[in-house]
Design a protein around this motif. Sequence first.
Motif, mmCIF file in Angstrom:
data_model
loop_
_atom_site.group_PDB
_atom_site.id
_atom_site.type_symbol
_atom_site.label_atom_id
_atom_site.label_comp_id
_atom_site.label_asym_id
_atom_site.label_seq_id
_atom_site.Cartn_x
_atom_site.Cartn_y
_atom_site.Cartn_z
ATOM 1 N N PHE A 107 -52.808 108.002 56.073
ATOM 2 C CA PHE A 107 -52.583 108.350 54.430
ATOM 3 C C PHE A 107 -51.542 109.876 55.392
ATOM 4 O O PHE A 107 -50.796 109.835 54.495
ATOM 5 C CB PHE A 107 -53.999 108.826 53.941
ATOM 6 N N LEU A 108 -52.176 110.404 55.884
ATOM 7 C CA LEU A 108 -51.686 111.982 56.433
ATOM 8 C C LEU A 108 -49.863 111.513 56.797
ATOM 9 O O LEU A 108 -49.250 112.659 56.107
ATOM 10 C CB LEU A 108 -52.142 112.993 56.889
ATOM 11 N N LYS A 109 -50.691 110.417 58.204
ATOM 12 C CA LYS A 109 -48.802 110.177 58.213
ATOM 13 C C LYS A 109 -48.052 109.850 56.929
ATOM 14 O O LYS A 109 -46.983 109.899 57.585
ATOM 15 C CB LYS A 109 -48.994 109.719 59.010
ATOM 16 N N GLN A 110 -48.104 109.090 56.656
ATOM 17 C CA GLN A 110 -47.279 108.512 55.042
ATOM 18 C C GLN A 110 -47.181 109.397 54.060
ATOM 19 O O GLN A 110 -45.677 109.895 53.576
ATOM 20 C CB GLN A 110 -48.291 107.173 54.519
ATOM 21 N N ALA A 111 -47.820 110.202 53.823
ATOM 22 C CA ALA A 111 -47.595 111.445 53.141
ATOM 23 C C ALA A 111 -46.563 112.337 53.747
ATOM 24 O O ALA A 111 -45.017 113.446 53.102
ATOM 25 C CB ALA A 111 -48.875 112.835 52.833
ATOM 26 N N TYR A 112 -46.627 112.588 55.041
ATOM 27 C CA TYR A 112 -45.497 113.751 56.032
ATOM 28 C C TYR A 112 -44.035 112.902 55.913
ATOM 29 O O TYR A 112 -43.079 113.405 55.795
ATOM 30 C CB TYR A 112 -46.383 114.275 57.311
ATOM 31 N N SER B 4 -43.422 111.217 62.384
ATOM 32 C CA SER B 4 -44.223 111.802 61.252
ATOM 33 C C SER B 4 -45.415 112.987 61.874
ATOM 34 O O SER B 4 -46.520 112.362 60.824
ATOM 35 C CB SER B 4 -44.424 111.263 59.944
ATOM 36 N N PRO B 5 -44.937 113.787 62.302
ATOM 37 C CA PRO B 5 -45.829 114.429 63.285
ATOM 38 C C PRO B 5 -46.986 115.836 62.024
ATOM 39 O O PRO B 5 -46.626 115.489 60.815
ATOM 40 C CB PRO B 5 -45.147 114.710 64.286
ATOM 41 N N SER B 6 -47.536 116.452 62.843
ATOM 42 C CA SER B 6 -48.871 117.123 61.986
ATOM 43 C C SER B 6 -48.296 118.355 61.866
ATOM 44 O O SER B 6 -47.866 119.286 60.898
ATOM 45 C CB SER B 6 -50.805 117.469 62.595
ATOM 46 N N SER B 7 -46.997 118.934 63.544
ATOM 47 C CA SER B 7 -46.473 120.060 63.365
ATOM 48 C C SER B 7 -45.260 119.561 64.068
ATOM 49 O O SER B 7 -45.007 118.403 65.147
ATOM 50 C CB SER B 7 -47.529 120.683 64.126
ATOM 51 N N VAL B 8 -43.948 120.220 63.718
ATOM 52 C CA VAL B 8 -42.674 120.240 65.003
ATOM 53 C C VAL B 8 -42.231 121.998 64.971
ATOM 54 O O VAL B 8 -42.838 122.433 64.371
ATOM 55 C CB VAL B 8 -41.842 119.389 63.598
ATOM 56 N N TYR B 9 -42.076 121.677 66.134
ATOM 57 C CA TYR B 9 -41.463 123.012 66.920
ATOM 58 C C TYR B 9 -40.282 122.433 67.837
ATOM 59 O O TYR B 9 -40.386 121.560 67.560
ATOM 60 C CB TYR B 9 -42.852 123.343 68.338
ATOM 61 N N HIS C 281 -46.268 122.240 57.444
ATOM 62 C CA HIS C 281 -47.219 123.159 58.405
ATOM 63 C C HIS C 281 -48.577 121.517 59.061
ATOM 64 O O HIS C 281 -48.448 120.592 57.470
ATOM 65 C CB HIS C 281 -47.777 123.803 58.147
ATOM 66 N N GLY C 282 -49.190 122.133 59.841
ATOM 67 C CA GLY C 282 -50.389 120.881 60.389
ATOM 68 C C GLY C 282 -51.494 121.192 59.936
ATOM 69 O O GLY C 282 -52.517 120.632 59.363
#
Length: 363
Positions: free
Chosen positions: A8-13, A64-69, A289-290
């Motif tokens: 779900f989170l990956k899809q939302a992001y 579609s990660p939780s955070s990108v840096y 933001h993750g």
Amino acid sequence: MNPATVLFLKQAYREYYFRWADSIEFPDDIQSREFGYIPFGGGMVRHLSFRSEGEAVAEILKQSPSSVYCSNARYDSPTAPIEEKGWLGAELIFDIDATDIPTMCKRNHDLWYCRNCNSSGKLPRPQQCPRCAKSSTVEFHGTCETCLEAARDHALRVVWFLADDFGVPRESIKLYFSGNRGYHLQISDERFYSLNQTGRAEVADYMLGASLPPPQTIVSVMKRRKSDFRSQDRGWIGRIAGYVNEKREGYTGTLQRLVSDSITYQRAMVDSSVTTDIHRVFRLAGTLHGNTGMCKLRVESIENFNPQQDPVVLSEKLVNLNVGFCPKFMIKGREFGPFKSQTAELPTYAAVFILTRGLAEVA
Ligand SMILES: [Zn+2]
Ligand SMILES: [Zn+2]
């Protein structure tokens, strides 16, 4: 985090990146930067490099990660191990987080809860849960308007220090909302690029007021000079003098106390570990933001910026959650919770806000 929640989170992001990839703010010299990301439910992946913005966007969409840096440093070989990268300099960066600023409201919204039985209580956190006796208690740091306002105030102090004491042109200072509880500043002023860790620590200490002599020494110097410091004096001396002269009339406390207050109320609580880390990968502007699902957003006009509204970019689509423990929270001008061991139907932006903190799972 169960597989349904991760999905779900990956899809939302991904949905966000698919629509808003254009708002990701890539740095100059993209080829010389190191990139990194944290996948949902996984550990940090870094030492990545991209030849173009398009290539980076494709990877962000795919993962579609939780955070990108992205590094504030430039390197000869961004994918090499740190000691072999060939460091070419780095923009000066600052991180202001409400967590580091002492505000009275924290006692109301910071607490501990038990991951096993969902009990909760005021800090300090007990090692063992008083109800179920398991060692599964964790701290929960909430946020509120007062905290966000304090963070904004400290971010502005950084801008003032940079402009007034370091002569940085205002257009070289980029201000961002961090996507969580604070602000990031990125300074495109070449004078700082080659500064090493020690030099960056001096800049951070200056803003923290950490390099100042103790207040009693400042007072004795003031007395020895016979004349007070003048608010026209440059740097901290002028700042202290300005504060003291303004508050002195009718003040009944000691001069030492007044000097101490003048430092407390003017220093900027920057996280010096961020400023001094010359190999840091820093959250990329325009990415999510993750731990909140909110966007790291460029702030053009801080007066008109609403940190509880503007960075909320995920959809209104409703989703059912099994919530373990979640205190009352505000997002996008709406109040949600508190929830305890129950199901709840929430809009995606609010669901992501608590799912990413591990407080719930998708039902
Ligand atoms: Zn418990
Ligand atoms: Zn607060």
